[in-house]
Design a protein around this motif. Structure first.
Motif, PDB file in Angstrom:
ATOM      1  N   MET A  67       8.178  11.346  14.556  1.00 31.29           N
ATOM      2  CA  MET A  67       7.502  10.492  13.730  1.00 31.29           C
ATOM      3  C   MET A  67       8.335   9.345  13.245  1.00 31.29           C
ATOM      4  SD  MET A  67       4.625  12.645  11.989  1.00 31.29           S
ATOM      5  CE  MET A  67       3.031  12.528  12.810  1.00 31.29           C
ATOM      6  N   THR A  68       7.542   8.412  12.959  1.00 29.28           N
ATOM      7  CA  THR A  68       8.314   7.181  12.354  1.00 29.28           C
ATOM      8  C   THR A  68       8.011   7.305  10.726  1.00 29.28           C
ATOM      9  OG1 THR A  68       6.712   5.429  12.755  1.00 29.28           O
ATOM     10  CG2 THR A  68       8.522   5.904  14.335  1.00 29.28           C
ATOM     11  N   LYS A  69       8.945   6.985  10.020  1.00 29.98           N
ATOM     12  CA  LYS A  69       8.696   6.817   8.426  1.00 29.98           C
ATOM     13  C   LYS A  69       8.221   5.610   8.158  1.00 29.98           C
ATOM     14  CE  LYS A  69      11.365   7.451   4.174  1.00 29.98           C
ATOM     15  NZ  LYS A  69      12.520   7.351   3.741  1.00 29.98           N
ATOM     16  N   ILE A  70       6.962   5.752   7.221  1.00 28.37           N
ATOM     17  CA  ILE A  70       6.424   4.398   6.930  1.00 28.37           C
ATOM     18  C   ILE A  70       7.323   3.992   5.598  1.00 28.37           C
ATOM     19  CG2 ILE A  70       4.196   3.821   5.633  1.00 28.37           C
ATOM     20  CD1 ILE A  70       2.857   6.159   7.064  1.00 28.37           C
ATOM     21  N   PRO A  71       7.548   2.590   5.838  1.00 24.97           N
ATOM     22  CA  PRO A  71       8.128   1.903   4.666  1.00 24.97           C
ATOM     23  C   PRO A  71       7.484   1.807   3.311  1.00 24.97           C
ATOM     24  CG  PRO A  71       7.349   0.356   6.180  1.00 24.97           C
ATOM     25  CD  PRO A  71       6.939   1.820   6.685  1.00 24.97           C
ATOM     26  N   GLY A  72       8.146   2.001   2.360  1.00 23.97           N
ATOM     27  CA  GLY A  72       7.515   1.857   1.078  1.00 23.97           C
ATOM     28  C   GLY A  72       7.087   0.399   0.623  1.00 23.97           C
ATOM     29  N   PRO A  73       6.572   0.328  -0.548  1.00 24.65           N
ATOM     30  CA  PRO A  73       6.186  -1.113  -0.848  1.00 24.65           C
ATOM     31  C   PRO A  73       7.343  -1.803  -0.941  1.00 24.65           C
ATOM     32  CG  PRO A  73       6.007   0.274  -2.784  1.00 24.65           C
ATOM     33  CD  PRO A  73       6.298   1.308  -1.826  1.00 24.65           C
ATOM     34  N   PRO A  74       7.244  -3.317  -0.782  1.00 21.69           N
ATOM     35  CA  PRO A  74       8.357  -4.407  -0.983  1.00 21.69           C
ATOM     36  C   PRO A  74       8.647  -4.458  -2.168  1.00 21.69           C
ATOM     37  CG  PRO A  74       6.265  -5.367  -0.587  1.00 21.69           C
ATOM     38  CD  PRO A  74       5.880  -3.773  -0.523  1.00 21.69           C
ATOM     39  N   SER A  75       9.866  -4.860  -2.525  1.00 22.50           N
ATOM     40  CA  SER A  75      10.345  -5.110  -3.941  1.00 22.50           C
ATOM     41  C   SER A  75       9.659  -6.215  -4.327  1.00 22.50           C
ATOM     42  CB  SER A  75      12.017  -5.311  -3.744  1.00 22.50           C
ATOM     43  OG  SER A  75      12.261  -5.890  -5.002  1.00 22.50           O
ATOM     44  N   PHE A  76       9.641  -6.416  -5.536  1.00 21.98           N
ATOM     45  CA  PHE A  76       8.573  -7.597  -6.187  1.00 21.98           C
ATOM     46  C   PHE A  76       9.872  -8.535  -7.026  1.00 21.98           C
ATOM     47  CE2 PHE A  76       5.227  -4.710  -6.094  1.00 21.98           C
ATOM     48  CZ  PHE A  76       4.298  -5.619  -5.240  1.00 21.98           C
ATOM     49  N   ASP A  77      11.142  -8.260  -6.587  1.00 19.52           N
ATOM     50  CA  ASP A  77      12.283  -8.952  -7.379  1.00 19.52           C
ATOM     51  C   ASP A  77      12.124 -10.459  -6.977  1.00 19.52           C
ATOM     52  OD1 ASP A  77      13.078  -6.795  -8.719  1.00 19.52           O
ATOM     53  OD2 ASP A  77      14.710  -6.450  -7.155  1.00 19.52           O
ATOM     54  N   GLY A  78      11.921 -10.828  -5.654  1.00 19.36           N
ATOM     55  CA  GLY A  78      12.052 -12.234  -5.316  1.00 19.36           C
ATOM     56  C   GLY A  78      10.746 -12.921  -5.759  1.00 19.36           C
ATOM     57  N   LEU A  79       9.719 -12.204  -6.035  1.00 20.29           N
ATOM     58  CA  LEU A  79       8.292 -12.810  -6.470  1.00 20.29           C
ATOM     59  C   LEU A  79       8.517 -12.991  -8.141  1.00 20.29           C
ATOM     60  CD1 LEU A  79       5.433 -13.848  -6.040  1.00 20.29           C
ATOM     61  CD2 LEU A  79       4.949 -11.349  -6.610  1.00 20.29           C
ATOM     62  N   LYS A  80       9.224 -12.086  -8.739  1.00 17.20           N
ATOM     63  CA  LYS A  80       9.389 -12.279 -10.171  1.00 17.20           C
ATOM     64  C   LYS A  80      10.419 -13.742 -10.580  1.00 17.20           C
ATOM     65  CE  LYS A  80       8.925  -7.340 -11.281  1.00 17.20           C
ATOM     66  NZ  LYS A  80       9.667  -6.307 -11.792  1.00 17.20           N
ATOM     67  N   ARG A  81      11.399 -13.872  -9.653  1.00 20.04           N
ATOM     68  CA  ARG A  81      12.366 -14.926  -9.747  1.00 20.04           C
ATOM     69  C   ARG A  81      11.504 -15.899  -9.424  1.00 20.04           C
ATOM     70  NH1 ARG A  81      15.977 -11.531  -7.153  1.00 20.04           N
ATOM     71  NH2 ARG A  81      15.627 -12.423  -4.994  1.00 20.04           N
ATOM     72  N   ARG A  82      10.546 -16.299  -8.275  1.00 19.69           N
ATOM     73  CA  ARG A  82       9.977 -17.491  -8.224  1.00 19.69           C
ATOM     74  C   ARG A  82       8.987 -17.833  -9.000  1.00 19.69           C
ATOM     75  NH1 ARG A  82       7.134 -17.039  -2.532  1.00 19.69           N
ATOM     76  NH2 ARG A  82       6.146 -18.938  -3.337  1.00 19.69           N
ATOM     77  N   ILE A  83       8.411 -16.723  -9.811  1.00 14.89           N
ATOM     78  CA  ILE A  83       7.434 -17.030 -10.746  1.00 14.89           C
ATOM     79  C   ILE A  83       7.890 -17.577 -12.050  1.00 14.89           C
ATOM     80  CG2 ILE A  83       5.904 -15.739 -12.588  1.00 14.89           C
ATOM     81  CD1 ILE A  83       4.923 -14.203 -10.372  1.00 14.89           C
ATOM     82  N   ALA A  84       9.245 -16.640 -12.394  1.00 19.22           N
ATOM     83  CA  ALA A  84       9.844 -17.349 -13.553  1.00 19.22           C
ATOM     84  C   ALA A  84      10.536 -18.764 -13.399  1.00 19.22           C
ATOM     85  CB  ALA A  84      11.228 -16.461 -13.791  1.00 19.22           C
ATOM     86  N   SER A  85      10.899 -19.173 -12.255  1.00 15.98           N
ATOM     87  CA  SER A  85      11.508 -20.427 -12.184  1.00 15.98           C
ATOM     88  C   SER A  85      10.481 -21.415 -12.135  1.00 15.98           C
ATOM     89  CB  SER A  85      12.275 -20.594 -10.596  1.00 15.98           C
ATOM     90  OG  SER A  85      11.486 -20.257  -9.554  1.00 15.98           O
ATOM     91  N   HIS A  86       9.366 -21.205 -11.595  1.00 16.66           N
ATOM     92  CA  HIS A  86       7.961 -21.888 -11.535  1.00 16.66           C
ATOM     93  C   HIS A  86       7.759 -22.290 -12.748  1.00 16.66           C
ATOM     94  CE1 HIS A  86       4.248 -23.925 -10.504  1.00 16.66           C
ATOM     95  NE2 HIS A  86       3.442 -22.936 -11.410  1.00 16.66           N
ATOM     96  N   ARG A  87       7.658 -21.140 -13.793  1.00 12.25           N
ATOM     97  CA  ARG A  87       7.246 -21.334 -15.190  1.00 12.25           C
ATOM     98  C   ARG A  87       8.214 -22.318 -16.086  1.00 12.25           C
ATOM     99  NH1 ARG A  87       5.015 -15.223 -16.677  1.00 12.25           N
ATOM    100  NH2 ARG A  87       3.044 -15.625 -15.526  1.00 12.25           N
TER     101      ARG A  87
END
Length: 86
Positions: free
Chosen positions: A1-21
């Protein structure tokens, strides 16, 4: 069986929100000026009064944005005002 990947990291999104603000804050002059203090009860009252005297509520929309009581009769609070009165 194949392993189901976990949720993606939110680090990139956090950086984009911070830079936008940060970029938006430099362009828009309507953001509030905030300052947080942690003082004894009497000192907190004096500091809030100082802010209201220096930056009248009618012109700067000055207010105690949030506050909480800590151990030892200390108050942590955030004062908020407009950067200038137009």
């Amino acid at each position: 069986m194949t392993k189901i990947p976990g949720p993606p990291s939110f680090d990139g999104l956090k950086r984009r929100i911070a830079s936008h603000r940060q970029a938006k804050a430099g362009k828009d002059g309507g953001h509030f000026v905030r300052e947080t203090f942690c003082l004894t009860r009497d000192e907190a009252r004096a500091k809030a009064r100082e802010w209201f005297d220096s930056f009248p509520k009618a012109a700067y929309w000055t207010e105690v944005e949030s506050w909480r009581q800590l151990d030892g009769d200390r108050i942590e609070f955030t004062m908020r005002r407009l950067p200038s009165a137009d």
